[in-house]
Design an enzyme around this catalytic site. Structure first.
Site, short mmCIF file in Angstrom:
data_model
loop_
_atom_site.label_atom_id
_atom_site.label_comp_id
_atom_site.label_asym_id
_atom_site.label_seq_id
_atom_site.Cartn_x
_atom_site.Cartn_y
_atom_site.Cartn_z
N LYS A 138 38.49 -19.75 -72.09
CA LYS A 138 37.88 -18.89 -73.13
C LYS A 138 37.12 -19.73 -74.15
O LYS A 138 35.98 -19.42 -74.51
CB LYS A 138 39.01 -18.07 -73.80
CG LYS A 138 38.66 -17.27 -75.02
CD LYS A 138 39.13 -17.88 -76.33
CE LYS A 138 40.55 -18.31 -76.41
NZ LYS A 138 40.95 -18.95 -77.65
N LYS A 187 35.67 -25.40 -83.53
CA LYS A 187 36.87 -25.44 -82.67
C LYS A 187 36.49 -25.31 -81.19
O LYS A 187 37.00 -26.04 -80.33
CB LYS A 187 37.81 -24.31 -83.08
CG LYS A 187 38.99 -24.08 -82.16
CD LYS A 187 39.96 -25.25 -82.15
CE LYS A 187 41.02 -25.08 -81.07
NZ LYS A 187 41.88 -26.26 -80.97
P1 NDP Z 1 49.97 -17.34 -76.43
O1 NDP Z 1 49.36 -16.75 -75.23
O2 NDP Z 1 51.15 -18.23 -76.31
O3 NDP Z 1 50.42 -16.17 -77.46
C1 NDP Z 1 49.55 -15.12 -77.78
C2 NDP Z 1 50.13 -14.27 -78.90
O4 NDP Z 1 49.24 -13.17 -79.14
C3 NDP Z 1 51.48 -13.64 -78.56
O5 NDP Z 1 52.19 -13.46 -79.76
C4 NDP Z 1 51.06 -12.30 -77.95
O6 NDP Z 1 52.07 -11.31 -78.06
C5 NDP Z 1 49.91 -11.93 -78.85
N1 NDP Z 1 48.94 -11.02 -78.24
C6 NDP Z 1 48.30 -11.21 -77.05
N2 NDP Z 1 47.42 -10.19 -76.86
C7 NDP Z 1 47.53 -9.37 -77.94
C8 NDP Z 1 46.90 -8.16 -78.31
N3 NDP Z 1 45.95 -7.59 -77.54
N4 NDP Z 1 47.26 -7.58 -79.49
C9 NDP Z 1 48.20 -8.14 -80.27
N5 NDP Z 1 48.84 -9.29 -79.96
C10 NDP Z 1 48.50 -9.89 -78.82
O7 NDP Z 1 48.79 -18.06 -77.21
P2 NDP Z 1 48.86 -19.33 -78.21
O8 NDP Z 1 49.87 -19.08 -79.27
O9 NDP Z 1 48.94 -20.58 -77.39
O10 NDP Z 1 47.37 -19.27 -78.81
C11 NDP Z 1 46.98 -18.42 -79.87
C12 NDP Z 1 45.59 -18.85 -80.32
O11 NDP Z 1 45.66 -20.21 -80.79
C13 NDP Z 1 44.55 -18.83 -79.17
O12 NDP Z 1 43.30 -18.42 -79.66
C14 NDP Z 1 44.53 -20.29 -78.72
O13 NDP Z 1 43.29 -20.59 -78.09
C15 NDP Z 1 44.76 -21.02 -80.02
N6 NDP Z 1 45.34 -22.37 -79.92
C16 NDP Z 1 46.43 -22.64 -79.13
C17 NDP Z 1 46.93 -23.94 -79.06
C18 NDP Z 1 48.12 -24.31 -78.22
O14 NDP Z 1 48.43 -25.53 -78.11
N7 NDP Z 1 48.87 -23.36 -77.63
C19 NDP Z 1 46.28 -25.05 -79.80
C20 NDP Z 1 45.21 -24.63 -80.69
C21 NDP Z 1 44.75 -23.34 -80.71
P3 NDP Z 1 53.24 -11.15 -76.97
O15 NDP Z 1 54.39 -11.95 -77.52
O16 NDP Z 1 53.49 -9.70 -76.92
O17 NDP Z 1 52.72 -11.71 -75.66
#
Ligand code: NDP
Length: 293
Positions: free
Chosen positions: A238, A169
């Site tokens: 990242k 990935k």
């Molecule tokens: P976001 O930043 O939109 O959401 C992050 C999520 O993780 C939120 O639910 C947030 O909670 C939670 N979170 C953040 N920090 C912590 C922590 N320390 N402890 C617990 N929960 C936490 O990220 P994405 O959904 O976009 O991405 C998630 C993963 O998927 C990443 O690794 C990203 O690289 C990967 N990804 C994303 C894609 C995309 O198109 N967006 C595509 C493919 C992979 P809260 O609601 O409180 O902020």
């Protein structure tokens, strides 16, 4: 008996994935900002909990979709002794192989299996249940994970042992990052020469320089000046960092990906944590003194 799934992390991509999980399995969700979990439960009929221990107690399989492997490790260790032997953690975070191997070893001491299962296809792929999922783990654990990830996937591939899904990935996203950067630079120069962005794309997309960036992202996000925020540039930075470490650890030249790491770190510092990944092209436009239209 219906499989029970606990889903942790309802972010930009986690939420639409969890919607499909909730339509197929008995699902409990947890999110750091609890209000998002409550709203999800109201919208889907899933259960929401503010207690990670209760989430694990109610699940056969736990899915995590968090920004980094370090966030996953903290959640896993916070759950601590609530894990039960026979459970499975499917980690859909775009994580790093080394931390994933450490998490897998920690869980194994509790009799819990781990599969890294990062996804590609973006938020639109997640909404349409058409993600590609790359799985790292043992054959037995991967077979169990496949049953669950099929809820949001069009393609599921077992790529190797724990950590290889995350390596693949990260390297895929490094290619995405390089394509965004190089396409932005090429188009900025062509616009300065009087070639419209649309004409440049018409030729490139019928030629050997095309990619998903030129075929889809630039027309939808840059020429339109829409700049939607679906995948944070900070997360792509990242991923490029993880890819660079994979190359260093495997003793492979990393000139191109090394430059991309520097450029994305600078873009992240300039644009902030909430900017979308394609907004790197805004920085190229600013430096070039031109708008790609
Ligand atoms: P976001 O930043 O939109 O959401 C992050 C999520 O993780 C939120 O639910 C947030 O909670 C939670 N979170 C953040 N920090 C912590 C922590 N320390 N402890 C617990 N929960 C936490 O990220 P994405 O959904 O976009 O991405 C998630 C993963 O998927 C990443 O690794 C990203 O690289 C990967 N990804 C994303 C894609 C995309 O198109 N967006 C595509 C493919 C992979 P809260 O609601 O409180 O902020």
């Amino acid at each position: 008996m219906t499989l029970r799934v606990g889903f942790v992390g309802l972010g930009a991509i986690g939420r639409p994935m969890a919607v499909h999980v909730a339509t197929h399995f008995e699902t409990t969700v947890w999110n750091r900002t609890a209000e998002r979990a409550r709203a999800f439960a109201q919208a889907t009929g899933a259960k929401a909990t503010e207690d990670l221990g209760a989430l694990v107690a109610s699940a056969d399989v736990v899915i995590t979709c968090l920004p980094t492997s370090q966030d996953v490790r903290e959640v896993v260790e916070r759950i601590g002794s609530a894990w039960r032997a026979g459970q499975l953690l499917v980690d859909c975070t775009s994580g790093d192989p080394g931390t994933s191997r450490a998490i897998a070893a920690w869980l194994a001491e509790h009799g819990v299996d781990f599969v890294d299962a990062p996804v590609s296809g973006g938020t639109s792929g997640a909404e349409a249940a058409k993600l590609t999922v790359m799985l790292g783990g043992t054959s037995d654990a991967v077979a169990r994970a496949q049953e669950v990830v099929r809820a949001f996937a069009a393609k599921v591939v077992h790529v190797g042992p724990v950590g290889t899904g995350h390596a693949l990935k990260a390297l895929n996203n490094a290619l995405l990052a390089i394509n965004i950067q190089a396409s932005g630079e090429a188009l900025a120069a062509l616009v300065k020469l009087g070639v419209s962005g649309a004409k440049a794309l018409e030729v490139i997309n019928a030629s050997s320089g095309r990619s998903n960036v030129t075929e889809n992202l630039i027309a939808e996000r840059v020429l339109s000046r829409a700049w939607p925020r679906t995948f944070r540039l900070a997360l792509l930075d990242k991923d490029v960092g993880i890819a660079l470490k994979v190359l260093q650890d495997t003793g492979v030249p990393h000139d191109a990906i090394g430059v991309a790491k520097k450029v994305y770190a600078e873009g992240r510092a300039a644009l902030g944590e909430e900017a979308d990944h394609v907004e790197l092209i805004r920085e190229i436009e600013r430096a070039a003194g031109v708008e790609i239209r």
